[in-house]
Design a protein around this motif. Structure first.
Motif, PDB file in Angstrom:
ATOM      1  N   ARG A   1       0.818  -1.215   0.000  1.00 19.42           N
ATOM      2  CA  ARG A   1       0.000   0.000   0.000  1.00 19.42           C
ATOM      3  C   ARG A   1       0.854   1.267   0.000  1.00 19.42           C
ATOM      4  NH1 ARG A   1      -5.497  -0.048   0.425  1.00 19.42           N
ATOM      5  NH2 ARG A   1      -5.283   1.701   1.799  1.00 19.42           N
TER       6      ARG A   1
ATOM      7  N   THR B   1      -1.332  -4.781   2.749  1.00 15.54           N
ATOM      8  CA  THR B   1      -2.645  -5.342   3.058  1.00 15.54           C
ATOM      9  C   THR B   1      -2.537  -6.853   2.911  1.00 15.54           C
ATOM     10  OG1 THR B   1      -3.783  -3.391   2.218  1.00 15.54           O
ATOM     11  CG2 THR B   1      -5.074  -5.401   2.419  1.00 15.54           C
TER      12      THR B   1
ATOM     13  N   TYR C   1      -6.594  -6.802   6.162  1.00 11.95           N
ATOM     14  CA  TYR C   1      -6.228  -5.746   7.106  1.00 11.95           C
ATOM     15  C   TYR C   1      -4.867  -5.167   6.758  1.00 11.95           C
ATOM     16  CZ  TYR C   1      -3.258  -9.093   9.641  1.00 11.95           C
ATOM     17  OH  TYR C   1      -2.293 -10.005   9.983  1.00 11.95           O
ATOM     18  N   GLU C   2      -4.630  -3.923   7.242  1.00 10.00           N
ATOM     19  CA  GLU C   2      -3.360  -3.254   6.980  1.00 10.00           C
ATOM     20  C   GLU C   2      -2.344  -3.621   8.053  1.00 10.00           C
ATOM     21  OE1 GLU C   2      -5.983  -0.502   6.728  1.00 10.00           O
ATOM     22  OE2 GLU C   2      -6.210  -1.122   4.650  1.00 10.00           O
TER      23      GLU C   2
END
Length: 76
Positions: free
Chosen positions: A42, A54, A58-59
């Motif tokens: 990202r 990611t 989720y990050e």
């Protein structure tokens, strides 16, 4: 093959293998980064550390050293 650190921002890759040993490898796997999972890069901090990815919806932020230990296939 390449490492996660070499994937450009916006690129995706599939995890092939996690190099490392003991607690470091276990910590990476506990974060959801396992063989076969797809990762998208990202953002990368201005100095290159950390890298925001990611994974599994989720990050997650990883240090450069950890990203270098994750072998990926960018031809997905």
């Amino acid at each position: 093959m390449s490492t996660l650190r070499e994937i450009p921002v916006g690129g995706s890759a599939k995890v092939i293998r996690i190099h490392g040993e003991g607690a470091v490898k276990r910590r990476i796997m506990d974060m959801g980064i396992t063989k076969g999972v797809t990762i998208q890069v990202r953002k990368v901090a201005p100095l290159g550390d950390p890298i925001e990815i990611t994974v599994r919806g989720y990050e997650l932020s990883l240090r450069k050293a950890d990203a270098e230990s994750i072998e990926v296939d960018s031809n997905i």
